[in-house]
Design an enzyme around this catalytic site. Sequence first.
Site, PDB file in Angstrom:
ATOM      1  N   HIS A  46       8.485  56.357 -19.033  1.00  0.00           N
ATOM      2  CA  HIS A  46       8.281  57.579 -18.281  1.00  0.00           C
ATOM      3  C   HIS A  46       9.024  58.719 -18.966  1.00  0.00           C
ATOM      4  CE1 HIS A  46       7.091  55.613 -14.157  1.00  0.00           C
ATOM      5  NE2 HIS A  46       6.417  55.120 -15.187  1.00  0.00           N
ATOM      6  N   GLU A  48      11.181  60.795 -17.866  1.00  0.00           N
ATOM      7  CA  GLU A  48      12.606  60.827 -17.567  1.00  0.00           C
ATOM      8  C   GLU A  48      13.382  59.822 -18.409  1.00  0.00           C
ATOM      9  OE1 GLU A  48       9.998  60.540 -15.472  1.00  0.00           O
ATOM     10  OE2 GLU A  48      10.619  60.866 -13.400  1.00  0.00           O
ATOM     11  N   CYS A  76      10.274  58.374  -9.838  1.00  0.00           N
ATOM     12  CA  CYS A  76      10.018  57.123  -9.127  1.00  0.00           C
ATOM     13  C   CYS A  76      11.338  56.366  -8.972  1.00  0.00           C
ATOM     14  CB  CYS A  76       9.000  56.285  -9.899  1.00  0.00           C
ATOM     15  SG  CYS A  76       9.620  55.693 -11.495  1.00  0.00           S
ATOM     16  N   CYS A  79      13.093  55.558 -12.361  1.00  0.00           N
ATOM     17  CA  CYS A  79      13.740  56.696 -13.001  1.00  0.00           C
ATOM     18  C   CYS A  79      14.935  57.186 -12.178  1.00  0.00           C
ATOM     19  CB  CYS A  79      12.728  57.812 -13.205  1.00  0.00           C
ATOM     20  SG  CYS A  79      11.403  57.364 -14.349  1.00  0.00           S
TER      21      CYS A  79
END
Length: 337
Positions: A46, A48, A76, A79
């Site tokens: 992701h 992040e 999410c 993260c």
Amino acid sequence: MRQALAQAREALGAGEVPVGAVVVRSGHVIAVGSNAPIGHHDPSAHAEIIALRAAARALQNYRLDECELFVTLEPCAMCAGAVLHARLKRVVFGAPDPRTGACGSVLDLFANPQLNHQTVVQGGVLADECSALLQAFFQGRRALRKIEDEPLRDDALRTPPARFLNLPAYPWAPHYLNDLPSLNGLRLHYLDQGAPGAANTYLCLHASTGWSYMFRKMIPEWLSAGHRVVAPDLIGFGKSDKPKKADIHTLSWHLRVMTELVERLDLKNVVLVQQEQGDALADALPGMAPQRYTGQVTLLAPETSDLAGSACEAPFPDQGHRAALRSPWRTASKVAN
């Protein structure tokens, strides 16, 4: 957040869900990340996570105590957990995520007082812009899935989508239609960016051997000025269907297709952009509905001559796809110009 949006657009251009992130320390960006689970074959990639890893390498420390994370979509649970482990001071996100958001939308990992570190969270920064980018991506995905289920005419070909992957500076969601009367089931691809109610709409007609990719440099400029941009691929070119025979490509037929497209999209205050001086289609189109057009522009040669290599050949994987390039009308137009 605008730098995070730029990272999200990079993800979009790579075919990923458009999410971007930056890590800031003492007012300076020290790391960036764009969503890449597909490209990296990594479910943890992701935006992040990529940004946090880069920040840790930059600081040579797995603790990021004085750092802030700016991300275009609510993190999410994965993260959010990484943020807490890294001891970030603050998280700022753009659009909420009602399905997997862990900053309050589905659950709030940062609100648990039992955790030994507390990170400040702020949401809704440039939320509309962040949401619009995501919505455009998923609308394009839904439209593409729908259109892929529609049958292809026996006398036509479609360029495989893989031919268009990883083209630089072409992040816009595709639009397709095949129900214009003149198309007879052929699928037409076009770009449609900007607000429908914009003061002007730039309708871009590509050169005789090009496609909508040729406008990639100008589209951001027109959008930033508040205009709408519509850039179709003529049938036989770009991402549009390609009849196997050249004789379908007459000026009168393409003129009908483009006229029906303008009417279907209800384009008004149209500035017609052509890439070849004296292009027959561009010259004839405004006469079909003069009330819709306000001007005509011919791009300078440097804008029209840089389509080369894989981008130029992407729509034409073999000779069977090249009938439009052999059509008498397009050939005559090119020679005349």
